[in-house]
Design a protein around this motif. Structure first.
Motif, mmCIF file in Angstrom:
data_model
loop_
_atom_site.group_PDB
_atom_site.id
_atom_site.type_symbol
_atom_site.label_atom_id
_atom_site.label_comp_id
_atom_site.label_asym_id
_atom_site.label_seq_id
_atom_site.Cartn_x
_atom_site.Cartn_y
_atom_site.Cartn_z
ATOM 1 N N ARG A 42 0.853 -1.176 0.199
ATOM 2 C CA ARG A 42 0.108 -0.103 0.269
ATOM 3 C C ARG A 42 0.883 1.246 -0.217
ATOM 4 O O ARG A 42 1.734 1.660 0.982
ATOM 5 N N LEU A 43 0.775 2.102 -0.887
ATOM 6 C CA LEU A 43 1.530 3.184 -1.006
ATOM 7 C C LEU A 43 1.050 4.292 0.028
ATOM 8 O O LEU A 43 -0.043 4.622 0.155
ATOM 9 N N GLN A 44 2.317 4.760 0.879
ATOM 10 C CA GLN A 44 1.992 5.687 1.900
ATOM 11 C C GLN A 44 1.855 6.924 1.635
ATOM 12 O O GLN A 44 1.247 8.009 2.006
ATOM 13 N N PHE A 45 2.895 7.346 0.602
ATOM 14 C CA PHE A 45 3.423 8.721 0.363
ATOM 15 C C PHE A 45 3.678 8.649 -1.140
ATOM 16 O O PHE A 45 4.333 7.895 -1.602
ATOM 17 N N ALA A 46 3.056 9.765 -1.735
ATOM 18 C CA ALA A 46 3.254 9.708 -3.263
ATOM 19 C C ALA A 46 3.860 11.261 -3.597
ATOM 20 O O ALA A 46 2.985 12.093 -3.288
ATOM 21 N N ARG A 47 4.784 11.214 -4.437
ATOM 22 C CA ARG A 47 5.317 12.534 -4.896
ATOM 23 C C ARG A 47 4.898 12.586 -6.422
ATOM 24 O O ARG A 47 5.141 11.480 -7.050
ATOM 25 N N ILE A 48 4.140 13.723 -6.723
ATOM 26 C CA ILE A 48 3.701 13.899 -8.028
ATOM 27 C C ILE A 48 4.659 14.652 -8.886
ATOM 28 O O ILE A 48 5.029 15.787 -8.452
ATOM 29 N N TYR A 49 5.567 14.210 -9.824
ATOM 30 C CA TYR A 49 6.374 14.976 -10.688
ATOM 31 C C TYR A 49 5.839 15.549 -11.407
ATOM 32 O O TYR A 49 4.995 15.024 -12.481
ATOM 33 N N LYS A 50 6.171 16.789 -11.674
ATOM 34 C CA LYS A 50 5.542 17.580 -12.784
ATOM 35 C C LYS A 50 6.426 18.037 -13.732
ATOM 36 O O LYS A 50 7.752 18.213 -13.454
ATOM 37 N N GLY A 51 6.238 18.419 -15.068
ATOM 38 C CA GLY A 51 7.198 19.053 -15.856
ATOM 39 C C GLY A 51 7.918 17.839 -16.830
ATOM 40 O O GLY A 51 8.834 18.195 -17.702
ATOM 41 N N TYR A 52 7.360 16.612 -16.660
ATOM 42 C CA TYR A 52 7.988 15.720 -17.491
ATOM 43 C C TYR A 52 6.792 15.050 -18.448
ATOM 44 O O TYR A 52 7.194 13.915 -19.133
ATOM 45 N N ASP A 53 5.868 15.893 -18.902
ATOM 46 C CA ASP A 53 4.996 15.419 -19.722
ATOM 47 C C ASP A 53 4.882 16.031 -21.134
ATOM 48 O O ASP A 53 4.144 15.757 -21.735
ATOM 49 N N PHE A 54 5.962 16.682 -21.476
ATOM 50 C CA PHE A 54 5.915 17.217 -22.864
ATOM 51 C C PHE A 54 6.163 16.194 -23.886
ATOM 52 O O PHE A 54 5.495 16.272 -25.090
ATOM 53 N N LEU A 55 6.720 15.065 -23.936
ATOM 54 C CA LEU A 55 6.933 13.775 -24.726
ATOM 55 C C LEU A 55 5.755 12.849 -24.513
ATOM 56 O O LEU A 55 5.966 11.798 -25.165
ATOM 57 N N GLU A 56 4.895 13.108 -23.538
ATOM 58 C CA GLU A 56 4.112 11.753 -23.220
ATOM 59 C C GLU A 56 3.115 11.377 -24.341
ATOM 60 O O GLU A 56 2.858 10.003 -24.647
ATOM 61 N N ASN A 57 2.966 12.227 -25.339
ATOM 62 C CA ASN A 57 2.219 11.819 -26.363
ATOM 63 C C ASN A 57 2.883 11.721 -27.782
ATOM 64 O O ASN A 57 2.628 11.438 -28.818
#
Length: 194
Positions: A42-57
């Motif tokens: 069970r994931l206790q703590f999550a970091r959401i990384y931003k700025g890495y989505d330019f190449l996602e598509n």
């Protein structure tokens, strides 16, 4: 759920988001690479990384661009993405990228296909100054504009074939065009009027 948590979880795919909400995972925003942690049930703590989505598509944009411009190999698109920002280059500069593929090992192939032109002739072929043509610049510009969602990925008949993967890509492209542009992508490609 708070407004901030809603915003952060907006970038997470629906099934992962449901699991994180079910597990009551604490969510925080970060712009740094995280350290490797032990895997838990069970994931206790999550970091959401931003700025890495330019190449996602990129996979969908690449498929559209390659079909539209009748490109036979992905290496051609990679070479153009490398050469166009250089504006002018010599054979020595081209040597950096020609090792990527055997098909486009010689600059003459790109010249004959209309992607590269001689800007200035030298005494020998190795002294010529080359530049990418308007066709090559158009391909690269269109790729960047679609990746940044400045323009939508066209939903026309380019990917309408009987091939199952093309049908799936067309369906995903239609869904992608309905989504709003993430702030990180908007900031990356923002154009200021002069």
């Amino acid at each position: 759920m708070t407004k901030k948590k809603d915003e952060l979880l907006g970038v997470i795919p629906q099934h992962a988001k449901e699991r994180m909400l079910k597990d009551k995972t604490k969510v925080t925003e970060t712009f740094y690479k995280g350290n490797k942690k032990e895997a838990y049930n069970r994931l206790q703590f999550a970091r959401i990384y931003k700025g890495y989505d330019f190449l996602e598509n990129f996979a969908f944009v690449k498929a559209y661009i390659m079909k539209k411009y009748e490109m036979d190999r992905i290496q051609l698109l990679e070479i153009l993405l490398y050469l166009v920002p250089k504006n002018f280059f010599t054979l020595k500069d081209f040597a950096d990228v020609r090792t990527l593929t055997y098909t486009y090992k010689k600059i003459d192939i790109l010249v004959n296909k209309g992607y590269v032109a001689i800007a200035s002739t030298g005494r020998a072929k190795s002294d010529h100054l080359y530049t990418c043509t308007a066709k090559a610049r158009q391909i690269v510009q269109e790729t960047y504009e679609m990746l940044s969602r400045e323009i939508p990925i066209p939903e026309d008949n380019v990917l309408d074939t009987d091939i199952k993967t093309d049908k799936l890509k067309s369906k995903i492209i239609k869904e992608l065009n309905k989504k709003t542009k993430p702030k990180t992508v908007a900031l990356l490609w923002a154009r200021k009027s002069l």
